[in-house]
Scaffold this active site. Structure first.
Site, PDB file in Angstrom:
ATOM      1  N   ASP A  57       0.864  -1.169   0.000  1.00 52.43           N
ATOM      2  CA  ASP A  57       0.000   0.000   0.000  1.00 52.43           C
ATOM      3  C   ASP A  57       0.906   1.225   0.000  1.00 52.43           C
ATOM      4  OD1 ASP A  57      -2.290  -1.525   0.080  1.00 52.43           O
ATOM      5  OD2 ASP A  57      -2.454  -1.457   2.262  1.00 52.43           O
ATOM      6  N   ASP A  85     -13.306  -3.389  -2.418  1.00 48.22           N
ATOM      7  CA  ASP A  85     -13.210  -3.173  -0.970  1.00 48.22           C
ATOM      8  C   ASP A  85     -14.596  -3.416  -0.390  1.00 48.22           C
ATOM      9  OD1 ASP A  85     -10.539  -2.458  -1.222  1.00 48.22           O
ATOM     10  OD2 ASP A  85     -10.991  -0.328  -1.401  1.00 48.22           O
TER      11      ASP A  85
END
Length: 278
Positions: free
Chosen positions: A11, A130
């Site tokens: 990330d 997500d």
């Protein structure tokens, strides 16, 4: 039997690798190019780069980081975050990405995935989802998109059977009211080659994947599912494959902070009967 893949995830925020809990409280975890090189030496099957604030901040994609990484590592590289146009995909592929992950842009225009798959091939189009559980006392509140009336069946409805999960965008900041399972099936029909499914509830908590979510989605699609969010130990990787029916397992914290190595993970899975690449 197809080998299950072990995929570290980086990330990235402001050019640095970060890790948080439930998508917040981010801490610095190092330089992305150096970390990518280390993972290749350890035997990672693939690598995922996600620029987690690019869509939210409406920033350009981290082409320079992708290019520098691709020059130093030779394992497949998937890049996502801030992908909005076919030119973005083309430029990422030219920068050295092997696959491109699309999340927010797919929600705002599902046919973008269809166009991308036709132009570049399904093999390099990954739809990232997500997902967050819908609580039983929570009323679905759908956003309105230009295509909402065209595909009303994709949204959550009052009175649906639980468990339920809805799609979030902008790095987990915005709920959509979209039904995760129906969304994954639609993305497959529109040409996605893989689904990267992240549980927001489990992300960074290190208690294991949401295997109920993963198994439910995996059994409804025919393309590979990458499980993401929640790994705290090697057994969680095994459970993600055996219980969550994932084709690949993605992890961050346990690898970034040296709790386990890729080689340890592969050895553990091999000893428990999982087919993995050497």
């Amino acid at each position: 039997m197809l080998a299950r893949r072990i995929i570290p995830c980086l990330d990235v925020k402001d050019g640095r690798v970060v890790k948080g809990v439930n998508f917040v409280n981010l801490v610095d975890a190092g330089d992305p190019v150096q970390i990518a090189s280390a993972y290749e030496k350890e035997g990672a099957d693939e690598l995922v780069f996600l620029d987690i604030t690019a869509s939210h901040e409406k920033r350009d994609i981290i082409f320079d980081v992708v290019r520098e990484t691709a020059e130093k590592v030779f394992m497949p590289l998937t890049v996502g975050g801030g992908v909005r146009t076919l030119d973005d995909i083309r430029n990422l592929l030219r920068s050295g990405a092997d696959k491109v992950a699309i999340n927010t842009a797919a929600v705002h225009d599902p046919e973008f995935v269809q166009q991308a798959a036709r132009r570049f091939g399904s093999q390099c189009i990954v739809v990232a989802i997500d997902a967050r559980r819908v609580l039983k006392d929570e009323s679905p509140s759908a956003q309105t998109f230009d295509w909402s009336n065209k595909h009303p069946e994709l949204f959550l409805k009052e009175g649906e059977d639980f468990p339920l999960w809805q799609v979030y965008t902008h790095g987990g900041r915005k709920s959509t009211g979209i039904h995760v399972i129906r969304w994954a099936k639609q993305m497959q029909d529109f040409g996605a080659g893989e689904i990267l499914l992240t549980s927001m509830d489990c992300d960074g908590v290190k208690q294991g994947y949401d295997n109920e979510l993963n198994a439910t989605v995996s059994q409804k699609i025919d393309i590979p599912l990458i499980a993401s969010g929640g790994v705290g130990n090697l057994e969680h990787l095994y459970d993600g494959i055996q219980k969550g029916l994932a084709d690949a397992v993605l992890a961050a914290s346990i690898f970034h902070f040296k709790e386990h190595t890729i080689s340890e993970a592969k050895s553990y899975l091999h000893k428990r009967g999982v087919c993995v690449r050497p």
